[in-house]
Structures are given as C-alpha cells and as structure tokens.
Design a protein around this motif. Structure first.
Motif, PDB file in Angstrom:
ATOM      1  N   ARG A  89     -34.560 -71.343  -7.628  1.00  0.00           N
ATOM      2  CA  ARG A  89     -35.054 -71.266  -6.249  1.00  0.00           C
ATOM      3  C   ARG A  89     -36.495 -70.770  -6.183  1.00  0.00           C
ATOM      4  O   ARG A  89     -36.925 -69.974  -7.003  1.00  0.00           O
ATOM      5  N   GLY A  90     -37.208 -71.255  -5.175  1.00  0.00           N
ATOM      6  CA  GLY A  90     -38.579 -70.819  -4.967  1.00  0.00           C
ATOM      7  C   GLY A  90     -39.566 -71.605  -5.789  1.00  0.00           C
ATOM      8  O   GLY A  90     -39.513 -72.843  -5.857  1.00  0.00           O
TER       9      GLY A  90
ATOM     10  N   THR B  29     -38.728 -74.634  -8.272  1.00  0.00           N
ATOM     11  CA  THR B  29     -38.414 -75.904  -7.617  1.00  0.00           C
ATOM     12  C   THR B  29     -39.649 -76.526  -6.986  1.00  0.00           C
ATOM     13  O   THR B  29     -39.810 -77.749  -6.995  1.00  0.00           O
TER      14      THR B  29
ATOM     15  N   ALA C 156     -38.602 -76.339   3.588  1.00  0.00           N
ATOM     16  CA  ALA C 156     -38.097 -77.500   2.844  1.00  0.00           C
ATOM     17  C   ALA C 156     -38.280 -78.803   3.613  1.00  0.00           C
ATOM     18  O   ALA C 156     -38.114 -79.886   3.035  1.00  0.00           O
TER      19      ALA C 156
ATOM     20  N   ARG D  54     -34.081 -76.051  -2.299  1.00  0.00           N
ATOM     21  CA  ARG D  54     -34.211 -74.912  -3.206  1.00  0.00           C
ATOM     22  C   ARG D  54     -35.634 -74.358  -3.263  1.00  0.00           C
ATOM     23  O   ARG D  54     -35.897 -73.408  -3.996  1.00  0.00           O
TER      24      ARG D  54
ATOM     25  N   PRO E 110     -36.804 -69.442  -1.270  1.00  0.00           N
ATOM     26  CA  PRO E 110     -36.355 -68.413  -2.202  1.00  0.00           C
ATOM     27  C   PRO E 110     -35.001 -67.850  -1.808  1.00  0.00           C
ATOM     28  O   PRO E 110     -34.626 -67.851  -0.620  1.00  0.00           O
ATOM     29  N   ALA E 111     -34.266 -67.368  -2.793  1.00  0.00           N
ATOM     30  CA  ALA E 111     -32.954 -66.768  -2.515  1.00  0.00           C
ATOM     31  C   ALA E 111     -33.104 -65.528  -1.649  1.00  0.00           C
ATOM     32  O   ALA E 111     -34.056 -64.769  -1.777  1.00  0.00           O
TER      33      ALA E 111
END
Length: 454
Positions: A266-267, A270, A332, A450, A453-454
């Motif tokens: 993630r972040g 990707t 996204a 993705r 970020p988480a």
C-alpha cells in the motif's frame, strides 16, 4: 541535520510573479530534454553514415539510457542530502558537456561517450526537477505543474523529428546536439533565483545504503543497456541477451524501488508500480501501432504516424484536465480512471485488425488511451511527493522515474525481440502484443485502490 529550506507558501497561481521565472525555466528544461530524446532518433542514421559508425548505432541509444538510470539514483541521493540546487547545476554541466562532445565528435566512439555523459546529466536533471516541484510549489499547484510537464513533451513530439530533419538537411547533424545548450543554460538561470529563495539544505549524512544503491543502479544500467542491445539482435542471440538482461534487472530492481514494490504494498510501492504498468502498457502498444497500420491496413508512414500524434495530443488534453478538475474524493480515482482508459483504448486499437472496422475508429480509441495517460501520470507524480517524508523526495522521485524507464525498456526490448525473431508478425502477433499491453493496464486498474496508505 535537518533541512533549512524555506516553507512553501500555500495557494497561488502557476505564473504569479513569485513563481513565473521558476515555472518558465523548469518547463523549458523539460521541453529541451524531450526534444533531445526525440530528435536524436531522426539524426542518428545520418550520424552513423557520417562517422562510419553503424556498429555503435545501438550503443548510442543504450548507453545514455544506462547512464541515465545511474544519474536518476545519484540525483535522488544527492537531492535528499543537499537539496536540488547542486544536482540541478551538475546535471546541466553533464548534459551540456555531453551534447558538446557528441556534436564535435569525429568518431563514433566519441559520440557514444558524449551520449553517455549527456544521459547521466539528463538523469540528474529529471529527478532534481521533481524535487524542485515538491519544495517550491504548494500541493494545490502540483497537478498543474505536472500537467505543464506533460504539455512540454507534446510540442517536441509533434515538431521535434521534423525540426531535427530540417536541421540535419540544412545545417548539418552536429547542430542537433550543439543548438540545445544555447537554450538549456538560460533555462537553468531562470530557475536559479527560485532555488536560492528556497533556502539551503544543511549538509546531512547521505541516506543509509546510498553507496550500495548506486552500485545496484550501475547493475541495473548495464542490464538495461544489454536489454536494449538484445532487442536489436536476432534469433537465439536476442533471446539469450534478453534473458540475461532480465535476470540482471530482477536482481537489481528490488534494491532500487520501494520495499513492497513486487507485492504491490500500500501507498508508495503501488504508486511506483502503477506508473511502471502504465508505461509498459503504453510503450508496448505504441511501438507496434505504426507497423500494424502500415502492414495490415495499408497506411502510409505519415498516416500511421498520425495515430501516434493523436495519442500525444490527447495525453496533453488529459494532463490539462486533471490539473483543473476538483480534487477527487479518493487519491485512487484518477489513477484508476486513467488506467481504465489505457486498457479500453488499447483494446479498441486492436479492433483495426478486423478489416471491416474503420481505421478512424481505432485511432479514436488510441486517443482514449492517451487521455488516460494524461490523467494518470501527473496524478501519480503528485501522489509520490505527497507520500514522501521530508528528505525523501529525491529517492522516491528517482524510484518513480526508474520504474517508468525500466518497464518501458523491458517491454520495448521484448517487442523488438519478437519483431526481429524472423518472419514478420501477422495479425496474431499484433493482437497478442496489444493484449499484453491492455492486460498490464487492467492489472493496474485492479491495484489502483492500494495507492491509499493503510
């Protein structure tokens, strides 16, 4: 030690007095880098004949690409340690010195050496320009800046080859190299006051692993040059060289791109991955379109090239649009929309393999793909800077451009190996190439979420 760069003022306009000289200078530099990259292809056949150097023809392209990879990594390390000012000036010196060396060459080896120096300078400049955007422009203007960068590629893509041809015919091939420094130096001088206004970067210890990173960059550069050379060969030799080069890239790339790149973390991983997938998709399709239109639909070279011009223009339109659209609810959104356009446009271009499908319909589809690239590229550049902690803008910008360059080189070499494998490819070969390109874009569509970020 910490940076002492002046904070960026919020808001503003791209060409307001405070930013006008900086904006004109960086856009001019991007245009010059684009012109030189495109014009050399037009001049090189004449250069090779003049210097009796056909044996060094491929190296004149592969050499600067390899040194550019090293330059990108070196610039990222340098910018994060000292800021972009020194990297910018060093890049200019190398770029201009390489051009002067190439333009005055009396042997092909000297010209190749000049191209290698020039490529290293281009790598330094390209990353330093991204860092300048991150430091000098507020976040609200960055999409517009990168839209201007995209537009700065369009004019050279339209007139660069023609202008280079006229220069070769009427002034001589040397002026394709010697004329560019006349504009490059004033462009950097325009940027200089803005760089000084940013303040200075306190001397810091180079980021951990910088020496090793430069070593891996050299390995990736050599592998990229070998990949380029292999794509120009035929038969078993081409296959062996391409396989060896790919193995080298697979060994080096994980050390150069963000951790988690191969598993689409993630972040930032990707973000870099989407840029690589988009570059691979567009380059893989673009390289076969003129050949496909010429051989399967009987278009002249001019008519086949018009399709690429349409794609370049729509890329500029997409960049202009994303710079003026309201900020989307999710980061996204634009990457996903852009990759979807690339996938649909590439698939639509493949439809011209059916004789009943009008060629303008396929060209219109390719315009959709170009529009998607315009939506995608600037938004990923903005995301990269937004996800970069202070002092990491250089490393992350170099990763973004490395992923783009290496993915494009890989797909072009593989397509070149296919086209040079023996018999000319028929409709099945073109369809397979475009299917792979569309598939890369579709993978990007699936992964686009993705980037958050988480």
């Amino acid at each position: 030690m910490t940076a002492t760069a002046s904070p960026v003022a919020p808001g503003g306009r791209l060409y307001e007095p405070r930013l006008r000289a900086m904006t004109v200078g960086i856009v001019a530099l991007v245009s010059l880098l684009a012109f030189e990259a495109l014009a050399v292809g037009t001049a090189m056949p004449t250069v090779a004949r003049s210097l009796d150097g056909i044996g060094g023809y491929a190296l004149a392209f592969g050499g600067p690409f390899a040194s550019g990879v090293v330059g990108m990594v070196a610039s990222g390390v340098w910018c994060d340690a000292r800021g972009p000012r020194a990297a910018m000036w060093s890049g200019l010196v190398c770029f201009v010195a390489g051009l002067l060396l190439a333009g005055s060459a009396t042997a092909m080896g000297t010209l190749v050496a000049g191209r290698v120096v020039q490529g290293f300078g281009s790598g330094l400049l390209s990353v330093a320009l991204y860092v300048v955007v991150g430091l000098a422009y507020p976040e609200s203007l960055r999409r517009k800046v990168f839209a201007a960068f995209a537009a700065a590629w369009v004019v050279p893509s339209l007139v660069g080859p023609v202008l280079a041809g006229l220069i070769v015919e009427h002034l001589g091939w040397r002026w394709v190299f010697l004329a560019v420094p006349l504009v490059a130096v004033p462009a950097v001088l325009l940027i200089q006051p803005g760089l000084r206004a940013l303040g200075t970067m306190a001397r810091r210890r180079p980021p951990a692993g910088s020496v090793g990173r430069l070593g891996w960059a050299c390995g990736a550069g050599v592998s990229a040059a070998l990949l380029h050379h292999g794509g120009q060969q035929h038969g078993a030799t081409a296959v062996a060289l391409v396989v060896l080069a790919l193995a080298g890239l697979l060994a080096c790339v994980p050390h150069l791109l963000p951790a988690g790149f191969l598993r689409a973390g993630r972040g930032l991983p990707t973000v870099v991955g989407l840029r690589a997938l988009a570059a691979a998709a567009f380059a893989g399709a673009e390289v076969v379109i003129p050949l496909m239109l010429s051989r399967e639909r009987g278009l002249t070279p001019t008519g086949a090239g018009l399709a690429l011009t349409v794609g370049a223009l729509s890329w500029s339109v997409g960049s202009w649009m994303q710079g003026r659209l309201p900020a989307p609810g999710s980061t996204a959104t634009l990457p996903r929309a852009g990759l979807a356009c690339v996938a649909v446009g590439t698939a639509g271009m493949a439809s011209v393999l059916v004789p009943a499908v009008p060629v303008p319909l396929g060209v219109s589809a390719w315009a959709v793909a170009g529009l998607g690239m315009g939506l995608l590229f600037p938004s990923l550049s903005v995301l990269t800077l937004g996800l970069s902690a202070p002092g990491e803008e250089g490393r992350n910008s170099s990763s973004l451009q490395l992923g783009d360059s290496l993915a494009s080189a890989t797909v072009l070499a593989l397509v070149g190996a296919l086209l040079g494998a023996g018999t000319a490819p028929g409709p099945a070969g073109y369809a397979a190439t475009l299917a792979v390109a569309a598939g890369c874009a579709l993978i990007g569509v699936l992964l686009a979420g993705r980037v958050v970020p988480a």
